[in-house]
Design a protein around this motif. Structure first.
Motif, mmCIF file in Angstrom:
data_model
loop_
_atom_site.group_PDB
_atom_site.id
_atom_site.type_symbol
_atom_site.label_atom_id
_atom_site.label_comp_id
_atom_site.label_asym_id
_atom_site.label_seq_id
_atom_site.Cartn_x
_atom_site.Cartn_y
_atom_site.Cartn_z
ATOM 1 N N ALA A 106 -5.511 97.598 28.842
ATOM 2 C CA ALA A 106 -5.931 98.446 27.805
ATOM 3 C C ALA A 106 -4.050 98.196 26.957
ATOM 4 N N VAL A 107 -3.028 98.638 28.268
ATOM 5 C CA VAL A 107 -1.793 99.070 28.124
ATOM 6 C C VAL A 107 -0.859 97.253 28.322
ATOM 7 N N GLU A 108 0.177 97.266 27.312
ATOM 8 C CA GLU A 108 1.268 95.902 26.553
ATOM 9 C C GLU A 108 1.445 95.231 28.238
ATOM 10 N N PRO A 109 1.526 93.928 28.028
ATOM 11 C CA PRO A 109 1.984 93.096 28.962
ATOM 12 C C PRO A 109 3.184 93.485 29.212
ATOM 13 N N ALA A 110 3.727 93.611 28.595
ATOM 14 C CA ALA A 110 5.249 94.054 28.472
ATOM 15 C C ALA A 110 5.326 95.503 29.990
ATOM 16 N N ILE A 111 4.997 96.536 29.641
ATOM 17 C CA ILE A 111 4.779 97.482 30.294
ATOM 18 C C ILE A 111 4.440 96.730 31.913
ATOM 19 N N LYS A 112 3.295 95.941 32.015
ATOM 20 C CA LYS A 112 2.942 95.794 33.096
ATOM 21 C C LYS A 112 3.665 94.923 33.985
ATOM 22 N N GLU A 113 4.464 93.949 33.426
ATOM 23 C CA GLU A 113 5.247 93.102 33.997
ATOM 24 C C GLU A 113 7.014 93.937 34.241
ATOM 25 N N ASP A 114 7.480 95.331 33.991
ATOM 26 C CA ASP A 114 8.254 96.376 34.261
ATOM 27 C C ASP A 114 7.450 96.890 35.014
ATOM 28 N N ALA A 115 6.565 97.437 35.092
ATOM 29 C CA ALA A 115 5.972 98.105 36.295
ATOM 30 C C ALA A 115 6.466 96.946 38.108
ATOM 31 N N VAL A 116 5.783 96.305 37.607
ATOM 32 C CA VAL A 116 5.041 95.585 38.796
ATOM 33 C C VAL A 116 7.288 95.195 39.544
ATOM 34 N N GLU A 117 8.381 94.852 37.931
ATOM 35 C CA GLU A 117 9.073 95.009 38.559
ATOM 36 C C GLU A 117 10.013 95.538 38.975
ATOM 37 N N LEU A 118 10.401 96.968 38.683
ATOM 38 C CA LEU A 118 10.336 98.261 39.027
ATOM 39 C C LEU A 118 10.273 98.811 40.491
ATOM 40 N N LEU A 119 8.910 98.107 40.681
ATOM 41 C CA LEU A 119 8.084 98.944 41.606
ATOM 42 C C LEU A 119 8.941 97.908 43.005
#
Length: 1429
Positions: A106-119
């Protein structure tokens, strides 16, 4: 502070994400709060700004800023904490990232992508700092625990996001069209974040992490298994993606391979990896090659060889019964073994023993995999002459296993083994000793029912030929003579060596030299042999005679018969010396021991009585002895080599016949392999290969492009070498090879060769040097035989079809040289010249338009003058070549001449004048009319028979060509002229036509079509009127010869010459082609001659003529169709073959109604002549393509062939039915036939008919519905089940359903039917005795069967009596009244006198009576009056 807080609890990796939400005990981390999807955006601070497009160079600065600054779409707190605390920031912010993972969909794609990059940044930072942190000796336990928790948390979140993205990518990859977008590819291109591009960097980051010494975080202990499984689990999930095997994902696969290698080598992941790989091989077929490549890399570069053994042991321990049910898992295991054996065969070889049990399992795929592993070991490891003894034993064992599975029960295994053996042969890894035993087995596979097995058997035989160790030429005749000489030489050397008194070779040494060859033939006794291979050896009556026989065979080097005779003697003379009970381990050793004892005992023992004195032997004698022994061994090797070569050549020759029969299979791949094999055989100069090369010629007409191209390619490779275009030597070879094909070739073969040669000419693959050489042969510039000269003209004509200018530019040369005064010396050459010129006339200028006048030559052209002169001069000379030349010349005149009828009329007049002149000379000499059998006479006048034959042949062919000329050339010219006139009118009335089109275009088009059709009918009617009313009128030249032809045909006793009778019969058929009225009035005579003539040539000619008449005048010939079918039982094979060809043509072209009489064609399936049988098979194969033709005819065929009056034996009936029922493949046809056959039990009269119907039911592939049909019609055949044969057939039908594999309800139905049948059968047996005793119910008496002397139908007599030739009664129409009409008045018959006094008028009269003439009842209208022949 964070480290101190983290020391109070420990992060345990959960088995499922939901475990972190439940309290698991004291000191375990639990997620305190899961933010909702709505709460996540509220945690976002800072002004929103558009995300930069990283592929745009203008926004490079924004991209750099994104790498170091947090996105406003992600919580600032985590980023700030990361900058302040580093990787330990996750200890305080784990819940927010976990919330994102919890609501991933349900989360927006932008937030998921930034989460992967940050992790990834966090883990990378932690990975870089960990070596320094761990190297600090002052690291406290709390800090170590904090870093351990942070590492596990960061890795858990990162791998969790990776798994989520991978699952999302896999799901979207299964969809062809993305919802709301054009397709997935477009969606991926428009997306800023591509997961497939991020996978490889993430895997590299995890690999970098595992390469650290992480044990210090666990206090120097072993890293916990859950953490290793967490990292490797992501790798396995990525491998589950079906697209991972694509080339674009190669970097990802390599990263996974190295990552798993690190886990295996550093973190004891061996056991877990083994289980996981086995699971994935079972459920995902696509991972087999990926894991095979990975395992080979781990074994070779990382030294993890034990993993290979573990995996193969796990596969070997799988239960064969379970594998037979789990087909998906079997595919993965089999592919893995095969791929692994190709890459690391040595390691697979060392663990081969654990896989051998699967060779006896039910899964054919596992057998194929194990056999493929053996083959790879043989090719890559156990290959060469320097093998150790153990390796040689393993090699022989593997080859023996492969050889055994050539006869495996499963066709896929047999096919795979043949493929593997072909690779072994091509890699030259097959020992020479196995050629003799392996080739016969492969030849036997050519008779296999499976197409794929036959294909691979042909491929293997071609590999044997290409890689044979014997010679570049394998001619049996060339090998037999050297073998005989060398064997004689060997015998002389042995006798010479044996005759030496003091320095002779001992019998023991001689036996040791013979032992390899004797052992080889002894081993062949225990292998399955072909029927024709077995040597006929008869054992002696006594032991002494048998011993002497064995000794003589050994002396003559006939080891095969000696071994076979010893084997038989061991069983016949048990307990008698020397054939006592064997003490050896096996029968082979026993046979060798007996032969050794006999051979040694039979040798002279002079040396043993007078032992040589060593002191008397000088060194020179010792050297001579060693040289003699060496020469003897070399000679034995030469003889054995020639024996092997000769045996190999004989087996290849045997395979030729089998492969040539497979050349016309329905399978395209088998046909292509057969063609390729004959090309290979031709290159090795195998004599029988030329027959196969000729046999493939008709395949050039194949509708399959692959087969046609294969034939063209084969002839291109065989006859068009690179030098054939330019060099004279190559041209000479090409001309010579093509000329050999034309020798004694049939017309069909020549037509096929013409198609190939014209194709080569059109593609400019035959150079000018070849054409120049052919012209040189024709004009005598090159020395050649008459046969080669004729072949040169023939080839020039073939090439003219591809390029007419080859003949057109040299037309004068052809006429002056080929049709000169010397043409009488070689009519065959003149005939070929006419054929060559006709090729030019058919298509002189391909670019001509339809409205251009056809190509014609004036009447005064030199060509026609030469033809007329040659025909006239040769008319009065007896020559068998004149008639074929005449036919070619007349056809050429009608094709190219202006006013051809005038030229032919002039030729007819000149020939008639010569005949009359000869007749006048005979009258003047007053010769005896009956004195010579070669002269036809009447009333004292005689004429040479050949003159009448020439004249009648000329008349008939001129008549036929005149009809063809009118129907084709004149009709086409009328249409051309009409078209030109219409075009002229259209131009003159252009404006008027436009006005009419504007008023009503549709009506105008219809009127024009009607006008065109009416004009066509008018022209056709004009041509028909000319043929009907003019050509045979009294004022026409042809009418003058009609009485002569009829006289010869009506008086076979007077004109008894076979050639004259055949020519007159053919001329009558050609004259009947002119007029329907003339045809109708003489059909009775024509069919009478066809039935009663004793000359096979007459019957054959009239069958061909009747076939042509059936096409031209179908209404007149249709009532006589039964007499055409009757010729299929003619006693002469050539007549039967001709009748079969004619009926095949008529039936397939729908010119004859196919009725129950087609059973006569079915009877040809068991004809003794192979060619006729092949013709019948071809007919039914083509008929099966015409819808339900065979299905509709089968009941009538069965009834006729099972009729006792037919005379078809039971075995022959079964053979015919097996072939016909092979074309019944549809379920609906099968069900309908079951019902029809059951109904026919009611009308069957004899036991034989019951049995035949029951046998036909066994040939049907019954389904469940067919079984229901059988049950519904049970009453039809219930009373016939008392017959044991009928009952056995029905039991065979039910047996298929009672075996395993059928549905429960189907099996229950079959059991119920079986009980009903058993009850009826037993009831019939019980009531048999009372019925015989006193039953009043009359039993139907079976009809008397005629004894059949052969397996096919009884042929008709060549000369039947008038009573035998009975015409069927005419059928009445529905509206025909049944009143009797008075018989017509008997017509006065015209007869001719005879010189045979003892012959009555009835014997010489060949016509039937008027009342015997069939009446036309079924009109057959022609589709068009202008149908061309």
């Amino acid at each position: 502070m964070a480290a101190a807080a983290a020391a109070a609890w420990e992060f345990h990796l959960p088995l499922a994400p939901g475990d972190l939400l439940r309290a698991g005990g004291y000191g375990r981390y639990v997620v305190q709060e899961v933010l909702s999807v709505r709460e996540l955006p509220s945690a976002i601070t800072g002004p929103a700004r558009p995300r930069p497009v990283r592929s745009c160079p203008v926004l490079l600065l924004a991209y750099v800023r994104d790498c170091f600054l947090p996105s406003p779409c992600f919580p600032i707190a985590f980023w700030t904490a990361f900058r302040a605390q580093g990787a330990l920031a996750v200890l305080q912010h784990f819940d927010s990232i976990y919330s994102l993972l919890h609501h991933f969909q349900a989360v927006e794609p932008a937030i998921k992508e930034d989460a992967v990059e940050l992790l990834m940044k966090v883990v990378s930072y932690h990975c870089n700092k960990l070596p320094t942190i761990l190297a600090d000796s002052g690291l406290s336990r709390a800090d170590r625990t904090a870093h351990l928790n942070a590492l596990k948390m960061n890795c858990y979140l990162l791998t969790g996001l990776a798994d989520a993205f991978e699952m999302e990518s896999s799901k979207s990859g299964l969809l062809e069209v993305h919802p709301g977008r054009k397709n997935k590819k477009t969606s991926a291109k428009n997306s800023v974040f591509l997961w497939e591009e991020e996978r490889e960097p993430l895997l590299q980051l995890l690999l970098q992490l595992l390469q650290l010494n992480l044990r210090q975080l666990w206090g120097g202990l072993v890293v916990e298994e859950e953490f290793v499984s967490l990292i490797t689990g992501s790798c396995y999930r990525i491998l589950e993606n079906p697209s991972i095997g694509l080339q674009k994902h190669r970097a990802t696969r390599e990263a996974i391979t190295h990552l798993l290698a690190a886990a295996l080598g550093r973190y004891d992941h061996m056991f877990s990896a083994t289980l996981k790989i086995m699971q994935m091989l079972q459920h995902f077929e696509h991972v087999a090659p990926v894991f095979a490549q990975a395992v080979s890399l781990w074994a070779t570069e990382y030294g993890l060889k034990s993993l290979v053994g573990e995996l193969l042991r796990e596969i070997g321990q799988k239960c064969p019964q379970e594998l037979s049910r789990d087909t998906s898992g079997v595919k993965g295991y089999a592919a893995f073994i095969t791929e692994l054996a190709e890459q690391i065969p040595a390691l697979v070889l060392s663990n081969m023993s654990v896989l051998l049990p699967h060779l006896d399992g039910e899964s054919y795929m596992m057998r194929n995999a194990v056999l493929a592993a053996m083959a790879e070991a043989l090719v890559q490891v156990l290959n060469g002459d320097q093998l150790e003894e153990a390796a040689r034993g393993t090699r022989d064992q593997f080859l023996g296993t492969l050889q055994t599975h050539i006869c495996d029960v499963n066709s896929f295994v047999r096919s795979r083994v043949l493929q593997l053996l072909a690779r072994i042969v091509q890699c030259r890894a097959l020992p020479l000793t196995l050629f003799r035993s392996l080739v016969p087995l492969v030849v036997g596979r050519l008779k296999d029912k499976a197409v794929v097995v036959v294909k691979n058997a042909i491929q293997l035989l071609a590999a044997f030929l290409s890689n044979n160790p014997f010679s570049s030429t394998l001619n049996s005749a060339d090998l037999a003579e050297p073998l005989k000489k060398e064997m004689q030489k060997l015998q002389e050397m042995r006798d010479r060596s044996r005759s030496t008194a003091d320095l002779g070779v001992t019998p023991e040494e001689e036996w040791e030299a013979m032992l390899p060859e004797v052992r080889a033939v002894t081993q062949q006794l225990f292998q399955p042999l072909q029927e024709e291979e077995e040597d006929m050896v008869e054992i002696g009556e006594t032991v002494e005679s048998t011993l002497q026989q064995i000794t003589e065979l050994l002396r003559k080097l006939n080891y095969r018969k000696a071994a076979r005779l010893t084997q038989k003697a061991l069983s016949c003379f048990q307990g008698k010396e020397p054939f006592t009970s064997p003490t050896e381990e096996n029968e082979e050793a026993t046979i060798l021991g007996v032969m050794k004892r006999l051979y040694i005992d039979s040798c002279p023992r002079e040396n043993s009585e007078n032992p040589p004195n060593g002191n008397n032997l000088n060194s020179e004698e010792v050297v001579l002895e060693e040289q003699a022994q060496s020469e003897l061994l070399k000679q034995q090797m030469v003889v054995q080599y020639l024996k092997d070569a000769n045996s190999f050549s004989e087996k290849i020759t045997e395979a030729m016949d089998l492969i040539s029969k497979r050349m016309y299979e329905n399978s395209i791949s088998v046909v292509q392999e057969a063609i390729e094999f004959f090309v290979t055989a031709s290159q090795f100069e195998v004599p029988q290969a030329l027959l196969g090369v000729r046999r493939m010629l008709p395949l050039v007409w194949s509708k399959e492009p692959g087969v046609r191209e294969a034939v063209l390619s084969a002839y291109r490779r065989l006859y068009l070498p690179d030098g054939a275009r330019a060099h004279r030597a190559g041209a000479q070879s090409l001309v010579q090879s093509l000329s050999l094909i034309t020798v004694d070739a049939s017309q069909a073969t020549l037509d096929c060769l013409e198609e190939i040669v014209s194709e080569f000419v059109q593609k400019n693959e035959i150079g000018p040097a070849v054409i120049q050489l052919l012209w040189g042969r024709f004009t005598h510039k090159s020395q050649c035989s008459p046969q080669e000269r004729r072949a040169a003209v023939m080839l020039l004509g073939m090439m003219a079809r591809g390029n007419p200018e080859i003949i057109g530019s040299n037309l004068d040369v052809l006429v002056t040289v080929g049709l000169s005064e010397k043409a009488q010396e070689d009519y065959c050459l003149a005939q070929q010249v006419c054929h060559a010129i006709s090729k030019f006339g058919r298509n002189p200028k391909p670019a001509q338009g339809k409205d251009t006048a056809p190509f014609r030559l004036p009447q005064d052209h030199t060509l026609f003058g030469c033809l007329s002169e040659t025909l006239s001069r040769g008319f009065a000379q007896p020559s068998s070549g004149w008639s074929p030349f005449m036919e070619a010349a007349v056809a050429l005149i009608y094709q190219l001449a202006e006013g051809p009828e005038e030229i032919c009329a002039h030729i007819l007049q000149k020939c008639t004048e010569q005949a009359l002149k000869k007749l006048q000379e005979a009258d003047g000499q007053k010769a005896d009319a009956g004195g010579s059998p070669s002269r036809a006479s009447e009333g004292g006048s005689s004429l040479p028979t050949f003159l009448l034959t020439h004249l009648v042949s000329l008349v008939g062919h001129v008549a036929l060509q005149q009809v063809v000329h009118l129907e084709v050339a004149v009709s086409a010219e009328l249409r051309r002229r009409r078209t030109l006139q219409e075009k002229t009118k259209k131009r003159s009335l252009g404006s008027t036509k436009k006005q009419r089109q504007s008023l009503g275009s549709e009506t105008t088009v219809e009127e024009e079509l009607l006008v065109g059709a009416s004009a066509d009918d008018t022209e056709a009617e004009l041509i028909r009127s000319i043929c009907e009313t003019e050509l045979l009128e009294k004022n026409h030249l042809l009418s003058a010869y009609v009485p002569l032809v009829l006289k010869i045909c009506n008086n076979p006793g007077l004109y008894s010459d076979a050639l004259l009778s055949a020519a007159a019969a053919l001329a009558l058929g050609k004259l009947c082609m002119i007029s329907s009225e003339f045809c109708d009035s003489h059909l009775r005579l024509l069919f009478t001659m066809m039935e009663k003539s004793t000359v096979p040539g007459v019957r054959s000619n009239l069958i061909i003529a009747a076939g042509d008449l059936a096409i031209r005048f179908p209404n007149q010939v249709e009532p006589w169709t039964a007499h055409l079918y009757a010729r299929l039982r003619d006693p002469c094979p050539s007549v039967r073959q001709t009748a079969g060809m004619v009926m095949t043509h008529l039936i397939l072209k729908d010119m004859v109604k196919v009725k129950g009489q087609v059973s006569e064609m079915a009877a040809l399936l068991i004809d003794p002549e192979q060619e006729i049988t092949g013709l019948a098979q071809t007919f039914f194969s083509e008929l099966s393509k015409k819808g339900n033709a065979i299905y509709n005819l089968l009941p009538d065929i069965i009834s006729r062939l099972s009729d006792p009056s037919c005379g078809t034996e039971e075995k022959a009936f079964h053979t015919i039915m097996r072939h016909l029922f092979s074309y019944i493949t549809k379920d609906k046809q099968t069900e309908s036939l079951v019902e029809k056959l059951c109904q026919r039990f009611r009308i069957a009269r004899t036991d034989r008919q019951y049995q035949d119907l029951a046998f036909c039911l066994t040939l049907l592939p019954l389904s469940e519905r067919g079984l229901h049909k059988l049950q519904d019609n049970f009453d039809c055949f219930a009373d016939k089940l008392q017959d044991p044969t009928v009952y056995s057939c029905f039991q065979t039908v039910l047996g298929r359903f009672l075996r395993g594999g059928s549905k429960p309800e189907t099996k229950a139905l079959a059991e119920e039917l079986q009980q009903m049948m058993s009850a009826s059968h037993n009831r019939g047996l019980d009531s048999e005795e009372p019925c015989q005793g006193g039953s009043k119910t009359p039993m139907p008496q079976p009809a008397k069967q005629k004894p059949a002397a052969s397996s096919r139908r009884q042929p008709l007599s060549p000369a039947n009596s008038d009573e035998d030739f009975v015409t069927p009664q005419p059928r009445r129409l529905r509206n025909q009244k049944s009143t009797k009409k008075p018989l017509p008045r008997k017509k006065t018959l015209m007869t001719f006198s005879s010189d045979e006094e003892n012959s009555s008028e009835d014997e010489l009269l060949a016509e039937l009576r008027p009342e015997e003439t069939p009446t036309k009842t079924t009109p057959i209208t022609r589709a068009s009056a202008r149908r061309q022949r």
